[in-house]
Scaffold this active site. Sequence first.
Site, PDB file in Angstrom:
ATOM      1  N   GLY A 102      68.498  -6.337 -10.084  1.00 20.70           N
ATOM      2  CA  GLY A 102      69.543  -7.301 -10.422  1.00 20.70           C
ATOM      3  C   GLY A 102      69.608  -7.571 -11.911  1.00 20.70           C
ATOM      4  N   ASP A 137      61.539 -12.461 -19.563  1.00 21.83           N
ATOM      5  CA  ASP A 137      61.992 -13.725 -20.145  1.00 21.83           C
ATOM      6  C   ASP A 137      63.515 -13.798 -20.260  1.00 21.83           C
ATOM      7  OD1 ASP A 137      62.617 -12.110 -22.345  1.00 21.83           O
ATOM      8  OD2 ASP A 137      60.803 -12.664 -23.442  1.00 21.83           O
ATOM      9  N   ASP A 264      69.908   2.295 -10.808  1.00 21.50           N
ATOM     10  CA  ASP A 264      70.512   1.017 -11.199  1.00 21.50           C
ATOM     11  C   ASP A 264      71.143   1.093 -12.589  1.00 21.50           C
ATOM     12  OD1 ASP A 264      67.532   1.132 -11.695  1.00 21.50           O
ATOM     13  OD2 ASP A 264      68.024  -0.562 -12.985  1.00 21.50           O
ATOM     14  N   ASP A 274      73.984   1.009 -19.816  1.00 25.49           N
ATOM     15  CA  ASP A 274      72.636   0.520 -20.146  1.00 25.49           C
ATOM     16  C   ASP A 274      71.934   1.377 -21.196  1.00 25.49           C
ATOM     17  OD1 ASP A 274      72.805  -1.691 -18.567  1.00 25.49           O
ATOM     18  OD2 ASP A 274      71.669  -0.889 -16.898  1.00 25.49           O
TER      19      ASP A 274
END
Length: 501
Positions: A102, A137, A264, A274
């Site tokens: 995700g 984070d 993904d 990405d």
Amino acid sequence: MNSPIFPSAVDTSDAASQLPFGNAFAELPPAFYTHLQPTPLRAPYLVGISTDAAALIGLDPAMANSSSFVDVFTGNTIARDSKPLAAVYSGHQFGVWAGQLGDGRAILLGDLPARDGGRMELQLKGAGQTPYSRMGDGRAVLRSSIREFLCSEAMAALGIPTTRALAVTGSDQQVRRETMETTAVVTRMSPSFIRFGSFEHWYYNKRHDELKLLADKVIANFYPEFLGAENPYRELLAEVTRRTAHLMAQWQAVGFMHGVMNTDNMSILGLTLDYGPFGFMEAFDARHICNHTDQQGRYSYQMQPRIGQWNCFALGQALLPLIGSVEDTEVALSQYEAQFAARNDALLHAKLGLTTHQPDDDKLFESMFAILQAGHVDFTLFFRRLSDLQADSKAGDEPLRDLFIERPAFDAWAEQYRARLRQESSQDAPRKLAMDASNPKYVLRNYLAQVAIDKAQNKDFSEVAKLQEILRRPFDEQPEHDKYADLPPDWASHLEVSCSS
């Protein structure tokens, strides 16, 4: 064509917070995402903006000079109509099923009307923790954000399907990676950020209703020509397979290496998605691994076409309950090899300035890559200088020949190439023009990005802007920028990129 959202004559001081966001992805049921607010960054500032990306959504670049723009595209302020969310998906990472993943540090602001009549989703990468952050984070660092920003736009200028990057903002706020680094947010743009892993998520969780909802939405929004098909899901898989095969050929043609071709990170629209530990081939080595995390070489340059196919098979597995039969799924997937081979062959012919196809062309290509491999010759410089080779004279050979340690090997191949040119009565001048339009002079070499990053870490963003401008026209000579096309300096060989950011 749509007019600009906010023309220059309009006060843009608070315009970003008034952007007319739609929220098409949020029309899916809540199981597909989590609504949440980005986590603000302390005292953000603008690092760079792409006027080309802004033009795609009719956005006035002057807006970037306002604090409103910086706040909205850092996540400190939420635009009036935006409903931020993080999407859930799963995936195979390095060939192993990783389960739920995700948007661990990406938050979708919504979508804006695009000048082509469609819509563009805008996503903040590095905007803070989400329910999918796992142990992360939720932040991105300036280093990786500048690399993604520059490469997204550079790939678009090369004519390669890609997500786009609107802007980068930075902050003095720090996070720890290998060392302490300053944070940043890159605003990514795409008609959709749906991935192969978005479908795998529902398949492996045995939730076929959600799988169908997602597939129906993708078909309706992006592949409407399949709505009346006998088996629209088979047609969807076939088209995504075709696009992926073509994308892999385009990557190979410019020496681009993605570095993390997990399912993904594969776009359902066939876009480059990405930008993490990517790289452009320099000293040619078909086994080169641009991601030092990839110790097994799964995502090396030579493996990319095969991994593209592997990922399509993973998508096919996920779509199998909708397609209905293994046979139909295999039919959709079976075209990958032929589609890749045809596009790769066409691109190689263009790179060598060949306008006809001859039976022995494969041997010419194979021997070319063999001498590149043996001499670890710079990939971009070889193809760019090849256009100066003349069909009936060696007068223009020296700049190209100088790239080789074993000159006799080059000379032998050059004679083979010349004979092939004469076979089709190739004319030097028009061939050079055509080859220079296929072989970029400028690519985003790692060392060029690093120089820009080093300056940016001292709040000097001039090199980011300069690289942007050079890479907007990668096929043009731009003689004033010749040094940006030179062989990399010795220190560049020590640069490493990895999955960390």
